[in-house]
Every structure is written in C-alpha cells, then in structure tokens.
Motif scaffolding. Structure first.
Motif, PDB file in Angstrom:
ATOM      1  N   UNK A  21       1.991   4.336  -1.607  1.00  0.00           N
ATOM      2  CA  UNK A  21       2.159   6.311  -1.181  1.00  0.00           C
ATOM      3  C   UNK A  21       3.304   7.353  -1.003  1.00  0.00           C
ATOM      4  N   UNK A  22       3.185   8.192  -1.547  1.00  0.00           N
ATOM      5  CA  UNK A  22       3.699   9.490  -1.250  1.00  0.00           C
ATOM      6  C   UNK A  22       4.918   9.714   0.023  1.00  0.00           C
ATOM      7  N   UNK A  23       4.233   9.689   1.306  1.00  0.00           N
ATOM      8  CA  UNK A  23       4.708  10.000   2.815  1.00  0.00           C
ATOM      9  C   UNK A  23       5.743   8.852   2.808  1.00  0.00           C
ATOM     10  N   UNK A  24       5.058   7.888   2.654  1.00  0.00           N
ATOM     11  CA  UNK A  24       6.420   6.394   3.349  1.00  0.00           C
ATOM     12  C   UNK A  24       6.648   5.639   1.997  1.00  0.00           C
ATOM     13  N   UNK A  25       6.908   6.255   0.892  1.00  0.00           N
ATOM     14  CA  UNK A  25       6.996   6.193  -0.933  1.00  0.00           C
ATOM     15  C   UNK A  25       6.826   3.974  -0.399  1.00  0.00           C
ATOM     16  N   UNK A  26       5.877   3.894  -0.299  1.00  0.00           N
ATOM     17  CA  UNK A  26       5.748   2.285  -0.164  1.00  0.00           C
ATOM     18  C   UNK A  26       4.383   2.263  -0.807  1.00  0.00           C
ATOM     19  N   UNK A  27       4.582   0.906  -1.079  1.00  0.00           N
ATOM     20  CA  UNK A  27       2.981   0.335  -1.818  1.00  0.00           C
ATOM     21  C   UNK A  27       1.535   0.596  -0.987  1.00  0.00           C
ATOM     22  N   UNK A  28       0.774   0.650  -1.478  1.00  0.00           N
ATOM     23  CA  UNK A  28       0.003   0.375  -0.147  1.00  0.00           C
ATOM     24  C   UNK A  28      -0.839  -0.402  -0.265  1.00  0.00           C
ATOM     25  N   UNK A  29      -1.486  -0.991   0.471  1.00  0.00           N
ATOM     26  CA  UNK A  29      -1.589  -1.836   0.804  1.00  0.00           C
ATOM     27  C   UNK A  29      -2.995  -2.126   0.562  1.00  0.00           C
ATOM     28  N   UNK A  30      -3.690  -2.364  -0.658  1.00  0.00           N
ATOM     29  CA  UNK A  30      -5.335  -3.050  -1.047  1.00  0.00           C
ATOM     30  C   UNK A  30      -6.611  -2.880  -0.006  1.00  0.00           C
ATOM     31  N   UNK A  31      -7.029  -2.895  -0.179  1.00  0.00           N
ATOM     32  CA  UNK A  31      -8.475  -2.669   1.242  1.00  0.00           C
ATOM     33  C   UNK A  31      -8.549  -4.416   1.169  1.00  0.00           C
ATOM     34  N   UNK A  32      -8.951  -4.747   2.515  1.00  0.00           N
ATOM     35  CA  UNK A  32      -9.998  -6.281   2.980  1.00  0.00           C
ATOM     36  C   UNK A  32     -11.050  -6.413   1.818  1.00  0.00           C
ATOM     37  N   UNK A  33     -10.760  -7.699   1.243  1.00  0.00           N
ATOM     38  CA  UNK A  33     -12.362  -7.519   0.333  1.00  0.00           C
ATOM     39  C   UNK A  33     -13.396  -8.503   1.601  1.00  0.00           C
ATOM     40  N   UNK A  34     -14.236  -8.383   1.147  1.00  0.00           N
ATOM     41  CA  UNK A  34     -15.659  -8.833   2.088  1.00  0.00           C
ATOM     42  C   UNK A  34     -16.106  -9.955   1.690  1.00  0.00           C
ATOM     43  N   UNK A  35     -16.226 -10.851   2.757  1.00  0.00           N
ATOM     44  CA  UNK A  35     -16.305 -12.099   2.236  1.00  0.00           C
ATOM     45  C   UNK A  35     -18.167 -12.002   1.567  1.00  0.00           C
ATOM     46  N   UNK A  36     -18.610 -13.140   0.859  1.00  0.00           N
ATOM     47  CA  UNK A  36     -20.020 -12.897   0.347  1.00  0.00           C
ATOM     48  C   UNK A  36     -20.336 -13.281   1.006  1.00  0.00           C
TER      49      UNK A  36
END
Length: 462
Positions: A213-228
C-alpha cells in the motif's frame, strides 16, 4: 546270434518292469470336473450365499459387479467365503468409510475389499492350526494373503476377525464361515486415507505476489476467502445482466469464481425436464432460442443464487398476442416477471398463503412483485382476469432451481398515476382611463348648468 537274443530278452524284461512300476494315469470325468462345467448349479456355494442370511454381503457383491467374477472362480476351483455378519456392515462400520466404498469412483476399492474375503480353495474347520503359535497363510482372490490362527480349540481367527459361525454353509464347491466383522486389506485402507486427507496432499494453490500500500508503505491484506456454500455477497439484481437489449453482463463462467455450483448444467436439466414433462415447450423455446435467459440463469445459479420459475403452460402461452411480443425486450420482461428471486416449493408457498393471506414475492423485473394468495385449495398468482393458478406443482426442484407450472401468463399491475387537475382562471383586465380631476368651482358651475339643461354644451362638464 545268441548274444542278440539275450539283448532282446533283456530289453523286454526292463520295459515290462517299468510298466508295472509306474501307476496308471487316472481318467478324469470331464462332465464332472468343475473347470469344464459352464453353468452354476443350484447347489453351488455362490447361490447359497445369495440366498443366505448374509444379506448385506450379498448386496455389496451385486453392487460391486462381482457376480460374473465369482461364477468364473467357482467353475475353476472350490472357494471359501468369510462372510461378515449383517450387524458388522450395518451398524459397526464407519459411516464415512461405507460412504467411501459406495461411491462410483471407488468401485475398484470395493471389489478388492470383497475379494479379500474369498479364498480360492475349500478350507474346512479342521484345517485351522491347533496351536496358538501356528499360523497358515492363504492367497485370496484379491491377491492379498490372509492368515488363519487359533486362540484355543473354540476360538478360530481369520486375520483379526473371530469366526462366529464355522462351516455355516457347506456345499460341494465351497464353504461359508461367518465372521464377526469386516476384513479390510491395507490397500483399501490406504486409498481411504488418501481420499480423506486429500487437502493435505493436494498441490499448493498459486498466489500472486504481495502488494504494498503506497499510503502506509505496508503489505495489503488479502481479501477474506468466501467459504463454499455461503450466500452471495451481492444481491441477485446486481449479478443480473444490464438489460435485455444489451449483451450479457461479464459474469463469471460455469461454476463461478469459487466453483460452488454448476449452474449451466442445472438449467439444462430443468429445461430438459420441462420438455419431457410435456406441455411446456413454448416456455423452453423462449428461454433457449428467443432470449438468452437460460445462459443468464445458469450464471446466477453458478454464483450461488436460488430462483423459482413460474412456468406458463403451452395453452397459456398461445393466448399471447403479437403486440405483446413484438415490442423490443418484451419476451425478456415477461419472463423476468415469472422468475422469483428465492427458492419456493408448492408446499412452502401454500403454507405461506394459508398463514399470511396474501404474499408478495420479489421478481427479477424490478420493482414489480407477484402476489400469491390461496384460492380453491391451491395457490393463485395475480389478481382479476390476469391471474393464474398453480397447475403443475414441483416440476423440477433441486435445491437451487424450483419450477412450478401455472395455467396463465402473468403481467404486472398497471401503475395508475393520479392526474392532478389544475383549474385555470381567465382574468380579464379592464383598462381604466383616468379622467382629469376637476376643481371645486368648476363642479359647482357644471351642476348649475345641469339644473338648467345647459351642461351638454360644455365638454368639461361631460
């Protein structure tokens, strides 16, 4: 000459001695040999198994398609069957393992399991070893050896299973021993463990490189996976195509991004069901040929949405006029009004109208809703002359798509707009001409002249 006679006599005596020393070769009766009999007689051990009280084992043999294999085995040699009791296959067996055996893809494992209980020779009770330290190994039809041991004179073991009914069924070509539980070879157990732990041995799912993330200079958290199997995040209207006149929306392909359901196959199944059911050919033709609704419905179901289709029969579709179908997009709009954005069956709809009277269901034709109510012991949709009754209930129900046959084509109620009548008033403006104001003295003079009738001569007095 005498030497020749002596050699001849010696050879004859040797050949005669050999003929008396060697035993004669026994003559086999081909008709009674099991290897040459082409059919199984009624006294066979295989027939006895199918007619015995080991019904669970006999049923599994039929499901595993092993009857022909066992018939060939009986015609070639005697067999011994170690038959588990019915309770061992009904209640004592792990339900997950039993489900694994009965799956069509695991037929080979089921066959191996059953053939592991059959030895290609006749083994009587007297052939068990007497000493607990002794063990005899016998090859089975599954090519896996099985061991016979004895704890004492009364406790005989086959592998780790106790023989509870020794020599239960005895026939000329074989014998059946009843055992207390199922014998599971290592190969079948290994197949079951691999299938159960499939996630742990499957390949690692490829993932993209992490984003910063260029604003915070930290890794972006991946979107939570949707359970089947979870409900979709977006409402069903957001996943629909933009409109009938436009191309279908760029919705995901069959199965969706999460591969929850195969919507296209389910839509194809229910359309084929309509054709085989009879009387709904026009509805199927509109869904497949006249519009692209079948494809759109398949994409919706693939994303996890559920729908209920109110399908008018052919008699109702024949009453549609040309004007009702000639306008651009009118077939799609008619069909959209017959698709309810929830899963309903005949029982659920009838219970709802019995309890609440009138029930309004959301359709895919926004913002119109279809009204359902009870009438004559059935469900009636719509009001007035444009109503339709539930005619053929539950034509197709699979948990995702429900198709209910009705005897009329539904149209949404026309929106009556109240017209406000505005009254317009016509105001006539009169132009008032201002007269010049006269003085007091002039007014007195005009009055005096008027008394004598002379005021008309003067314009200022008029």
């Amino acid at each position: 000459m005498a030497a020749n006679y002596f050699l001849t006599f010696l050879l004859l005596s040797i050949s005669g001695g050999l003929s008396t020393a060697l035993p004669e070769k026994p003559s086999h009766n081909l008709s009674s040999s099991p290897s040459n009999s082409g059919q199984i007689n009624s006294n066979s051990v295989l027939v006895a198994l199918l007619d015995s009280h080991y019904t669970e084992l006999a049923e599994l043999v039929e499901k595993a398609l092993l009857l022909q294999t066992l018939e060939e085995a009986v015609t070639q040699h005697n067999i011994t069957i170690f038959a588990p009791k019915n309770e061992a296959l009904e209640r004592d067996l792990d339900p997950e393992f039993k489900r694994f055996l009965l799956e069509p893809g695991n037929l080979r494992s089921l066959q191996t399991l059953l053939l592991y209980h059959i030895v290609p020779r006749k083994i009587g009770l007297h052939e068990w070893p007497d000493s607990p330290t002794e063990s005899t190994q016998h090859d089975t039809l599954a090519t896996n050896p099985i061991g016979l041991t004895s704890k004492d004179a009364d406790n005989k073991l086959v592998g780790t299973a106790k023989v509870v009914h020794p020599d239960d069924v005895v026939r000329p070509d074989g014998v059946i021993h009843g055992i207390e539980r199922l014998l599971i070879p290592k190969s079948v157990q290994s197949d079951f463990n691999l299938r159960r732990n499939l996630q742990s041995i499957s390949a690692v799912k490829p993932e993209g490189s992490p984003e910063v993330d260029p604003r915070t200079n930290r890794l972006k958290k991946p979107a939570p996976s949707v359970p089947a199997g979870s409900p979709p995040v977006l409402p069903i209207y957001a996943a629909m195509a933009p409109g009938p006149s436009l191309a279908p929306a760029p919705a995901p392909g069959p199965g969706g991004p999460h591969h929850h359901f195969d919507g296209e196959s389910q839509v194809k199944d229910f359309i084929q069901t309509l054709l085989h059911y009879g009387g709904y050919n026009e509805m199927a033709d509109i869904l497949v040929n006249l519009t692209n609704l079948a494809t759109e419905m398949g994409k919706l179901v693939s994303e996890g949405y559920v729908i209920t289709v109110l399908a008018p029969n052919d008699e109702a579709m024949a009453k549609l006029t040309t004007d009702q179908l000639s306008e651009p997009g009118s077939p799609e709009q008619i069909m959209y009004y017959h698709i309810i954005a929830e899963y309903q069956t005949e029982e659920s709809m009838y219970n709802a109208v019995r309890r609440f009277g009138k029930v309004r269901y959301d359709t895919l034709r926004l913002p119109h809703k279809v009204v359902a109510q009870e009438a004559d012991g059935s469900v009636k949709f719509g009001d007035g002359d444009g109503s339709a009754y539930l005619f053929d209930p539950d034509i197709y129900t699979d948990g995702r798509i429900s198709v209910q046959g009705i005897d009329g084509v539904l149209f949404p109620a026309e929106e009556t707009k109240s017209e406000t009548k505005t009254e317009t008033r016509t105001v006539t403006h009169v132009k008032v001409v201002a007269k010049p104001r006269r003085g007091k003295l002039l007014e007195v003079a005009c009055r005096m002249l008027g008394a004598f009738g002379q005021d008309s001569r003067f314009t200022t007095c008029q």
